[in-house]
Design an enzyme around this catalytic site. Structure first.
Site, PDB file in Angstrom:
ATOM      1  N   HIS A   1       0.813  -1.212   0.000  1.00  0.00           N
ATOM      2  CA  HIS A   1       0.000   0.000   0.000  1.00  0.00           C
ATOM      3  C   HIS A   1       0.850   1.268   0.000  1.00  0.00           C
ATOM      4  CE1 HIS A   1      -3.699   1.976  -0.021  1.00  0.00           C
ATOM      5  NE2 HIS A   1      -4.310   1.425   1.012  1.00  0.00           N
TER       6      HIS A   1
ATOM      7  N   ASP B   1      -2.220   2.274  -4.560  1.00  0.00           N
ATOM      8  CA  ASP B   1      -3.442   2.728  -3.895  1.00  0.00           C
ATOM      9  C   ASP B   1      -4.538   1.678  -4.047  1.00  0.00           C
ATOM     10  OD1 ASP B   1      -2.280   5.120  -3.135  1.00  0.00           O
ATOM     11  OD2 ASP B   1      -2.830   6.116  -5.010  1.00  0.00           O
TER      12      ASP B   1
END
Length: 512
Positions: free
Chosen positions: A483, A487
Site C-alpha cells: 500500500h 493505492d
C-alpha cells in the site's frame, strides 16, 4: 627467498577493503593456500590464502587498516616450514598427510581434492546435506559424492575422477564456503587411510552452521563484541541477512550497547513452552533446511517492511474452460505442450500490469522504480519448500512459449536444479494455491515486488446469469499489494482487469 602477500582482486567497482582478522602471526609456519587473513569490503568478505609454503615474516597491514587492491599485506620466507599446519594442496602423492607414510598402497595413485562447485551468483556458502559415499568407498568418475544445500537450490557434487574416497573433511550439517575442500580422493582406487584431523579452517564453518544464521557475523565484529562484553543480541546487524559488521558494533558501543535487535529476530529468542516428560520422549527435532530458513526470514521481512494489504474478487472460469476444451488437442498437437490455466492468468496479469504499472514497480529508498517489462514469477511447491522461478519478458511471449517455459522451470524446480539466475529479477508473482485445494487465502509479497496474485480452487457455485440461477465454475482471486506504492483504486482496477480478461479471453487477443 621472500614472497609478497598482496590484496587480491575484490570485484567489480570495489577498490578497497579493511583488514578484519589475521589468522597467523609473524613466525608462524604456513602451507600453500592456508588462510592468512580475512578482508572486508562493503559487499563481501574475502579470505587471503598463502601463495607458498614457508614462514610468515612480517605483517605490513594490521587489523582495522584500509588497503587498496594489490596493496602489500605481508611477506613470507619460503621453505622455512618444518611442520606445516596442513598438507599442501598441490600434487602431493606419497608425502601427503592424507596418506600415512607407512601405507603399503603408496602406488594407489595421486591425491585428488573434491571442492565445492560454483554455487551461483551472490551465493558464498552452502550446507553439506548428505554424503552418498563413505571413506573407503570406490567411486566412478562423475558419480555423486554428496549433496549441498544453499538458501535457494540443492547442488550435487560429482567425483572429479574414478578412485577411492580417502577422507571427508566437511561432515553433514557443516557450512562450507565457495571453493572450499570437501574431501580427498585417491585416484585409481587404493586402500583408505585412517581419518586425519579436520583442517583448522573448518572450525569457523562449523561455528557458522551452529549459529542458525545464513551468514556468520564478521570476524572483526565478533572480536570487538568479545572485547567489549557485548552479546549479538545487543547489536543491530546491517550486513547481508542480518550479518553484524564492525561498524554495527561501534554504533552499539557509542549508544551504550543498547541497540535493539531487529523485530524479526525476536521469535528466535522466544523460549519453548514447558513439555511434559512423556511428551518429550515422543518428539522429534529436525534442523530446518537452509531453504526453509530463508523462506521464513524473507516472509517475515515482507510483513515487517511492506504495508501489505489484500483485495479479493471472483472470476467465472466458463470462458477459459470452454476455450481450453475446444483447442487443447490442436494446441498440444502443434506446440507439443498442454494448454493449461497458467498461460491465461499470466497473459491476463501482463495485460492488467500495463494499465496499472504501480503493481509492477518497486520501492528503492525514496524512489519508485517502474518496470517497462514483466518478469513473471511463478511460485512452485517442491519437496523442500516453495521456490519462485521467473519467466522473463512474459509480456512478449505467446501462450505456447509461456506454457513451455513454465513446464520447464517447474520440472527443474522439483528436481532441485534451478540456477540462481532463474529465480532472480521477478517483477510480479502468481501463486496457485488451488492445486492444493485452497478456496481462499492471502498470499504474502515476494520482496521487493509490490504485488502478488493468488489463484484458488475452481468450484461450481450458483450464480445469477441473465436473471437465471446457474451453476458456474468460480474461482476466488486475491491480490496482495504494497500500500506504500499501490493505492486501493489501482489494486481493485488491476484485479477487475484480470477478471474481465479471464471471463472473456477474446479481450486478450484484441488488447482490450
Amino acid at each position: 627467498m621472500a614472497t609478497e602477500v598482496r590484496v587480491p582482486t575484490l570485484g567489480e567497482s570495489v577498490s578497497e577493503a579493511t583488514i578484519a582478522t589475521w589468522f597467523k602471526k609473524p613466525g608462524d609456519s604456513v602451507a600453500v593456500d592456508e588462510m592468512l587473513c580475512e578482508l572486508e569490503t562493503d559487499k563481501v568478505t574475502v579470505e587471503v590464502p598463502s601463495p607458498a609454503a614457508g614462514t610468515l615474516q612480517e605483517i605490513v597491514a594490521e587489523e582495522g587498516e584500509t588497503v587498496g587492491v594489490d596493496a602489500l599485506l605481508a611477506t613470507l620466507s619460503e621453505g622455512g616450514s618444518d611442520a606445516p599446519a596442513k598438507p599442501a594442496k598441490t600434487e602431493a602423492k606419497a608425502e601427503s598427510t592424507s596418506k600415512p607414510a607407512d601405507d603399503g598402497g603408496a602406488d594407489s595413485g595421486e591425491s585428488v581434492d573434491v571442492m565445492v562447485p560454483t554455487l551461483g551468483e551472490s551465493v558464498t556458502e552452502a550446507t553439506v546435506a548428505t554424503w552418498f559415499k563413505q571413506v573407503g568407498d570406490s567411486v566412478e568418475a562423475d558419480e555423486m559424492l554428496c549433496e549441498l544445500e544453499t538458501d535457494k537450490v540443492s547442488v550435487e557434487v560429482p567425483a572429479p575422477q574414478a578412485g577411492t574416497l580417502t577422507e571427508i573433511l566437511a561432515k553433514e550439517g557443516e557450512t562450507v564456503q565457495a571453493s572450499a575442500k570437501l574431501a580427498v580422493m585417491s585416484a585409481g582406487g587404493g586402500a583408505a587411510p585412517a581419518k586425519t584431523e579436520a583442517p583448522a579452517e573448518s572450525a569457523p564453518a562449523a561455528e557458522a552452521a551452529g549459529s542458525g544464521k545464513d551468514v556468520d557475523d564478521a570476524p572483526s565484529a565478533k572480536k570487538m563484541m568479545a572485547e567489549a562484553g557485548l552479546s549479538p543480541d545487543q547489536v543491530e546487524g546491517t550486513g547481508r541477512d542480518g550479518r553484524i559488521m564492525k561498524e554495527d558494533v561501534q554504533k552499539a558501543l557509542a549508544a551504550g550497547g543498547a541497540a535493539a535487535k531487529a523485530p524479526e529476530r525476536a521469535p528466535a529468542q522466544a523460549p519453548r513452552a514447558p513439555v511434559a516428560a512423556e511428551d518429550a520422549s515422543r518428539e522429534e527435532r529436525v534442523k530446518m533446511t537452509r531453504l526453509r530458513q530463508t523462506i521464513a526470514r524473507r516472509l517475515k521481512e515482507a510483513q515487517n517492511s511492506a504495508a501489505m494489504l489484500t483485495t479479493y474478487n471472483e472470476v467465472d472460469m466458463t470462458g477459459v474452460m470452454e476455450l481450453r476444451k475446444e483447442y487443447k488437442d490442436l494446441f498440444e498437437k502443434k506446440h507439443g505442450v498442454k494448454l493449461g490455466f497458467m498461460s491465461f492468468f499470466t497473459k491476463a496479469c501482463c495485460h492488467a500490469l500495463k494499465e496499472v504499472p504501480d503493481v509492477n514497480a518497486e520501492i528503492d529508498g525514496t524512489d519508485v522504480v517502474y518496470k517497462n517489462f514483466v518478469h513473471m514469477g511463478i511460485a512452485v511447491g517442491t519437496p523442500t519448500g516453495l521456490v519462485v522461478p521467473v519467466v522473463r519478458d512474459a509480456d512478449q511471449m505467446s501462450f505456447a512459449a509461456i506454457e513451455k517455459k513454465i513446464n520447464e522451470l517447474g520440472a527443474r524446480a522439483r528436481d532441485g536444479k534451478l540456477s540462481m539466475a532463474e529465480m532472480q529479477g521477478g517483477t510480479f508473482t502468481i501463486s496457485n494455491g488451488g492445486v492444493y485445494g485452497s478456496l481462499m487465502s492471502s498470499p504474502i509479497l515476494n520482496p521487493p515486488q509490490s504485488g502478488i496474485l493468488g489463484m484458488h480452487k475452481i468450484q461450481d457455485r450458483p450464480m445469477v446469469v441473465n436473471g437465471e440461477i446457474k451453476a458456474r465454475p468460480m474461482m476466488y482471486l486475491a491480490l496482495s499489494y504494497d500500500h506504500r506504492i499501490v493505492d486501493g483504486k489501482g489494486a481493485v482496477t488491476f484485479l477487475v482487469r484480470v477478471k474481465e480478461a479471464l471471463e472473456d479471453p477474446r479481450r486478450l487477443l484484441m488488447d482490450l
